[in-house]
Write an enzyme that holds these catalytic residues in place. Sequence first.
Site, mmCIF file in Angstrom:
data_model
loop_
_atom_site.group_PDB
_atom_site.id
_atom_site.type_symbol
_atom_site.label_atom_id
_atom_site.label_comp_id
_atom_site.label_asym_id
_atom_site.label_seq_id
_atom_site.Cartn_x
_atom_site.Cartn_y
_atom_site.Cartn_z
ATOM 1 N N GLN A 156 0.810 -1.451 -0.051
ATOM 2 C CA GLN A 156 -0.109 0.438 -0.175
ATOM 3 C C GLN A 156 0.701 1.353 0.488
ATOM 4 O O GLN A 156 1.468 1.639 0.504
ATOM 5 C CB GLN A 156 -1.008 -0.171 1.305
ATOM 6 C CG GLN A 156 -1.834 1.324 1.435
ATOM 7 C CD GLN A 156 -1.006 1.773 2.588
ATOM 8 O OE1 GLN A 156 -0.861 1.808 3.113
ATOM 9 N NE2 GLN A 156 -1.720 3.764 2.141
ATOM 10 N N THR A 184 -3.941 4.403 -1.917
ATOM 11 C CA THR A 184 -5.011 4.904 -0.651
ATOM 12 C C THR A 184 -5.301 5.985 -1.675
ATOM 13 O O THR A 184 -4.089 7.447 -1.344
ATOM 14 C CB THR A 184 -4.647 5.152 0.398
ATOM 15 O OG1 THR A 184 -4.296 3.896 1.131
ATOM 16 C CG2 THR A 184 -5.151 5.455 1.643
ATOM 17 N N HIS A 304 -10.962 4.946 6.284
ATOM 18 C CA HIS A 304 -9.944 4.071 6.774
ATOM 19 C C HIS A 304 -10.019 4.410 8.166
ATOM 20 O O HIS A 304 -9.660 4.818 9.222
ATOM 21 C CB HIS A 304 -8.731 5.776 6.857
ATOM 22 C CG HIS A 304 -7.767 5.833 6.153
ATOM 23 N ND1 HIS A 304 -6.849 6.345 5.132
ATOM 24 C CD2 HIS A 304 -6.413 5.281 7.399
ATOM 25 C CE1 HIS A 304 -5.626 6.001 5.535
ATOM 26 N NE2 HIS A 304 -5.762 5.803 6.920
ATOM 27 N N ARG A 307 -10.857 6.823 10.638
ATOM 28 C CA ARG A 307 -9.847 7.628 10.874
ATOM 29 C C ARG A 307 -9.763 9.150 10.418
ATOM 30 O O ARG A 307 -8.554 10.058 10.698
ATOM 31 C CB ARG A 307 -8.719 7.293 11.395
ATOM 32 C CG ARG A 307 -8.615 6.253 11.926
ATOM 33 C CD ARG A 307 -7.738 5.086 11.874
ATOM 34 N NE ARG A 307 -6.541 5.634 12.220
ATOM 35 C CZ ARG A 307 -6.097 5.177 13.827
ATOM 36 N NH1 ARG A 307 -6.377 4.965 14.633
ATOM 37 N NH2 ARG A 307 -4.222 4.975 13.436
#
Length: 406
Positions: A156, A184, A304, A307
């Site tokens: 990632q 992401t 996420h 978050r």
Amino acid sequence: MTTSKSATSTTLPKSSSPAAPARVKQSLQQAYSIDELRRRARRNLPRAVFDFYDGGAENETTLRANQSAYDGLNIVPRYLVDVSKIDTSINLLGAPASLPIAVAPTGAIGYGWPFGDVAIARAAGAAGIPYALPTSSTSSIERVAREAPNTRLWFQSYMLRKRDFTMGLIDRARNAGYEALIITIDMPTGGKRERDMRNDFGLPFRFTPRNMLDFASKPGWVSRLLRHGMPTLENMVGFVPDTLDTSTIASSVGKNYDPTFNWNDLAKIRDAWPRRLIIKGVLHPQDARRVAQIGCDGLIVSNHGGRQLDGAPSSLQALPAIVQEVGSNLEVIMDGGIRRGSDVIKALALGAKAVMIGRPMLYGVSAGGQDGAERALFLLQEELLRSMRLSGLASISEIDRDILLQ
Ligand SMILES: Cc1cc2nc3c(=O)[nH]c(=O)nc-3n(C[C@H](O)[C@H](O)[C@H](O)COP(=O)(O)O)c2cc1C
């Protein structure tokens, strides 16, 4: 459960991650749910570390919604079908997985257990499911590839202003044999996590009387830290010239998320990365459509873990519209709030191909290293099997919207 790569494994290379003491291993057998692993993690970790794992942004509304969304759905069981054999395996992004589950990327795992990234990656391999290593891991791309050779590995990446550095990481992942790249996209800047602020767990990290007292209250954690050293962000060595100081590097990374990163840039990454490409953090169906148009192989419906934007929809709420928009063009995975096997069934019933799990693995590894991570996966697998059997579902392909109370 059938295993994929792990079934062919011989002996694994030595792990950098220490094993839990025998008494901890044994007591893990009495952890009967992910929530119990969470309580053990809370007991073992300084408050600042536990809160960093457990917390979300601002009022934590989205964090709570991620979990409570499952409570709003009911599975209507069917009986008198042969459920003597249950097949939980699927084909996920071009290869078999023994469960419709993959491990989500979570940074800074080494604060919960030394080289916890390796421990979780090996647990994933033993369970026959993929593991996603984050940019901000505490074990390098190469270390995880070397020490978890039987695991399907995904890497990632965030997009940092230092584009050359980011592309260098992606090259390293390709050279180390990672089969997929996750980009992401929900991090143009960091979310406001107030627990971290209150605990003095901000960046740059400073030792303050409050966090020193907090750390001192967990001697087991401190002794592991002293024996194995302060965790470092191993992938990021060189990000700030002439320093190996984790706090300085993490602080610099924190200021380096690139808010100009856009669809054209993403298209260039598609051109540059020859293997499977997955976009993480999609919540809007129109964004999902653009991800499909660019030719990505999969996307992850995710906020996420609550978050980033507090007030964003729960992943489960966002899922159906995205499946409707692009479900036939690419593989739709989701994450957020999965704590029970029945949660997995509900997400699949709303059209997800598979789910990812973040905190359950952090709780598990913090409760007892690789054994704790394996326990988390065992619990989810056992609950999934049992719930499928209780629902009259013999294979994953039988899970669809009709199994839910309409
Ligand atoms: C402590 C922590 C660190 C995380 N770090 C990352 C990260 O580095 N990259 C990323 O894409 N997502 C990160 N995430 C989000 C997870 O990949 C995932 O989306 C989320 O944890 C799923 O929700 P769950 O924890 O309820 O399963 C992090 C989550 C947590 C809890």
